[in-house]
Design a protein around this motif. Structure first.
Motif, PDB file in Angstrom:
ATOM      1  N   GLU A  83       0.839  -1.207   0.000  1.00  0.00           N
ATOM      2  CA  GLU A  83       0.000   0.000   0.000  1.00  0.00           C
ATOM      3  C   GLU A  83       0.876   1.260   0.000  1.00  0.00           C
ATOM      4  O   GLU A  83       0.648   2.199  -0.756  1.00  0.00           O
ATOM      5  CB  GLU A  83      -0.889  -0.042   1.249  1.00  0.00           C
ATOM      6  N   LEU A  85       1.052   3.846  -3.170  1.00  0.00           N
ATOM      7  CA  LEU A  85       0.504   5.194  -2.988  1.00  0.00           C
ATOM      8  C   LEU A  85       1.585   6.270  -2.886  1.00  0.00           C
ATOM      9  O   LEU A  85       1.300   7.445  -3.024  1.00  0.00           O
ATOM     10  CB  LEU A  85      -0.417   5.228  -1.770  1.00  0.00           C
ATOM     11  N   GLN A 100      -0.217   9.451  -7.899  1.00  0.00           N
ATOM     12  CA  GLN A 100      -1.216  10.413  -7.417  1.00  0.00           C
ATOM     13  C   GLN A 100      -2.185  10.677  -8.543  1.00  0.00           C
ATOM     14  O   GLN A 100      -1.777  10.884  -9.684  1.00  0.00           O
ATOM     15  CB  GLN A 100      -0.545  11.725  -7.004  1.00  0.00           C
ATOM     16  N   VAL A 132      -7.452   7.268  -3.881  1.00  0.00           N
ATOM     17  CA  VAL A 132      -7.357   7.818  -2.522  1.00  0.00           C
ATOM     18  C   VAL A 132      -5.888   8.102  -2.222  1.00  0.00           C
ATOM     19  O   VAL A 132      -5.017   7.282  -2.495  1.00  0.00           O
ATOM     20  CB  VAL A 132      -7.922   6.812  -1.499  1.00  0.00           C
ATOM     21  N   SER A 133      -5.603   9.288  -1.653  1.00  0.00           N
ATOM     22  CA  SER A 133      -4.190   9.602  -1.420  1.00  0.00           C
ATOM     23  C   SER A 133      -3.775   9.308   0.024  1.00  0.00           C
ATOM     24  O   SER A 133      -4.557   9.440   0.966  1.00  0.00           O
ATOM     25  CB  SER A 133      -3.874  11.043  -1.812  1.00  0.00           C
ATOM     26  N   LEU A 134      -2.520   8.885   0.121  1.00  0.00           N
ATOM     27  CA  LEU A 134      -1.919   8.565   1.414  1.00  0.00           C
ATOM     28  C   LEU A 134      -1.319   9.841   1.984  1.00  0.00           C
ATOM     29  O   LEU A 134      -0.525  10.511   1.324  1.00  0.00           O
ATOM     30  CB  LEU A 134      -0.824   7.513   1.208  1.00  0.00           C
ATOM     31  N   TYR A 141       2.277   7.569   7.113  1.00  0.00           N
ATOM     32  CA  TYR A 141       2.147   6.253   7.745  1.00  0.00           C
ATOM     33  C   TYR A 141       3.086   6.164   8.940  1.00  0.00           C
ATOM     34  O   TYR A 141       4.006   6.977   9.089  1.00  0.00           O
ATOM     35  CB  TYR A 141       2.458   5.135   6.744  1.00  0.00           C
ATOM     36  N   LEU A 166      -1.719   3.512   8.668  1.00  0.00           N
ATOM     37  CA  LEU A 166      -1.798   4.274   7.418  1.00  0.00           C
ATOM     38  C   LEU A 166      -2.760   5.439   7.626  1.00  0.00           C
ATOM     39  O   LEU A 166      -3.829   5.267   8.217  1.00  0.00           O
ATOM     40  CB  LEU A 166      -2.310   3.375   6.285  1.00  0.00           C
ATOM     41  N   TYR A 177      -4.921   8.318   5.591  1.00  0.00           N
ATOM     42  CA  TYR A 177      -5.420   8.681   4.257  1.00  0.00           C
ATOM     43  C   TYR A 177      -6.218   9.978   4.315  1.00  0.00           C
ATOM     44  O   TYR A 177      -6.683  10.379   5.382  1.00  0.00           O
ATOM     45  CB  TYR A 177      -6.405   7.619   3.737  1.00  0.00           C
ATOM     46  N   GLU A 178      -6.454  10.540   3.121  1.00  0.00           N
ATOM     47  CA  GLU A 178      -7.425  11.633   3.055  1.00  0.00           C
ATOM     48  C   GLU A 178      -8.784  11.069   3.485  1.00  0.00           C
ATOM     49  O   GLU A 178      -9.093   9.908   3.225  1.00  0.00           O
ATOM     50  CB  GLU A 178      -7.507  12.200   1.636  1.00  0.00           C
ATOM     51  N   ALA A 213      -9.626   2.786  -3.645  1.00  0.00           N
ATOM     52  CA  ALA A 213      -8.836   2.644  -2.429  1.00  0.00           C
ATOM     53  C   ALA A 213      -8.365   1.208  -2.243  1.00  0.00           C
ATOM     54  O   ALA A 213      -8.769   0.309  -2.981  1.00  0.00           O
ATOM     55  CB  ALA A 213      -9.682   3.066  -1.222  1.00  0.00           C
TER      56      ALA A 213
END
Length: 271
Positions: A22, A26, A30, A35-37, A40, A49, A51-52, A127
């Motif tokens: 993951e 990510l 982009q 879904v953006s990270l 972490y 993790l 995320y947005e 995601a």
């Protein structure tokens, strides 16, 4: 900034590979529809993790957990065909971007309606990249454990044990049926033919009567030509042989066309 946090349970001693995959995926990609990270934590036994935050939750919630998901009763009728098509188009764009990643392409390998999330404006983002795989799989390293989710799995996978970008296309075809029919991919039913959504949908598509199984909320609100086009896309995605399925770019174009048709009044159509 609002964020969503996913914390792995280290007591099960699993998930490290998924966690690392993951982050790898990510960190290097982009896209508006992925879904953006945000960040972490990998310290000691902690695997976290960040995320947005996706305000509207999963696509599945909106399709058939309406009572739980939509606290606002008037919102129930707002999940229009146009909105659903836009969500499908966004998801398809996200998957196309993954498949054409310059490092050899990334296969998601677990495309399902709970892995499509919606932001506050109902923009869809794909995601959960824990099972993703880059490039062509090494045949010596195909593990016998099944990957993916029941009801979405490419039938070709059972024969070859290889997941490809066309396996994602098959799973996406199942999602398209979910969006249209508002029912899960597998249900308990006394009617054997109804159990598997892909088989059930294909039966009615081939009969030319897909409208018989659509979400009751959509009845009377789908332009006939848009539905016909959408049914054709599903049929192509669910072909038994991966080589016969379209790529995600073709799926995007076809869905855009289905949206155009929805916005064009059909001659003599009763609303």
């Amino acid at each position: 900034m609002k964020v969503a946090v996913k914390r792995s349970d280290s007591s099960h001693g699993q998930g490290l590979r998924e966690f690392q995959t993951e982050i790898m995926v990510l960190s290097r990609i982009q896209h508006r529809h992925l879904v953006s990270l945000v960040g972490y934590c990998d310290e000691g036994l902690e695997m976290i993790l960040v995320y947005e935050f996706m305000e509207k939750g999963t696509l599945r919630d909106h399709l058939y957990d309406r009572k739980e998901c939509l606290k606002n009763p008037s919102a129930e009728t707002e999940f229009t065909w146009k909105q659903r098509l836009e969500i499908c188009i966004g998801s398809a764009k996200g998957l196309h971007y993954l498949h054409t990643d310059p490092h050899g392409g990334i296969f998601h390998r677990d495309v399902k309606s709970t892995n499509i999330l919606l932001d506050e404006h109902y923009v869809a983002k794909v995601a959960d990249f824990g099972l993703s795989q880059s490039g062509m799989p090494d045949p010596d390293h195909i593990r016998m454990s099944m990957k993916g989710s029941f009801g979405y799995l490419d039938p070709e996978y059972f024969r070859t044990l290889q997941l490809t970008n066309k396996s994602d296309v098959y799973s996406f075809g199942v999602i398209l049926l979910e969006v249209l029919c508002a029912r899960p991919p597998i249900v308990n039913s006394k009617q054997r033919e109804e159990i598997n959504l892909a088989e059930w949908g294909m039966f009615w598509q081939k009969e030319g009567h897909l409208e018989k199984i659509i979400d009751p909320l959509l009845v009377g609100h789908i332009n006939r030509n848009s539905l016909r086009k959408f049914g054709g896309i599903i049929e192509k995605c669910l072909k038994a042989q991966g080589a016969d399925r379209p790529n995600m770019l073709d799926v995007c174009w076809d869905l855009e066309y289905a949206l155009q048709l929805q916005q064009t009044p059909a001659h003599g159509e009763a609303h």
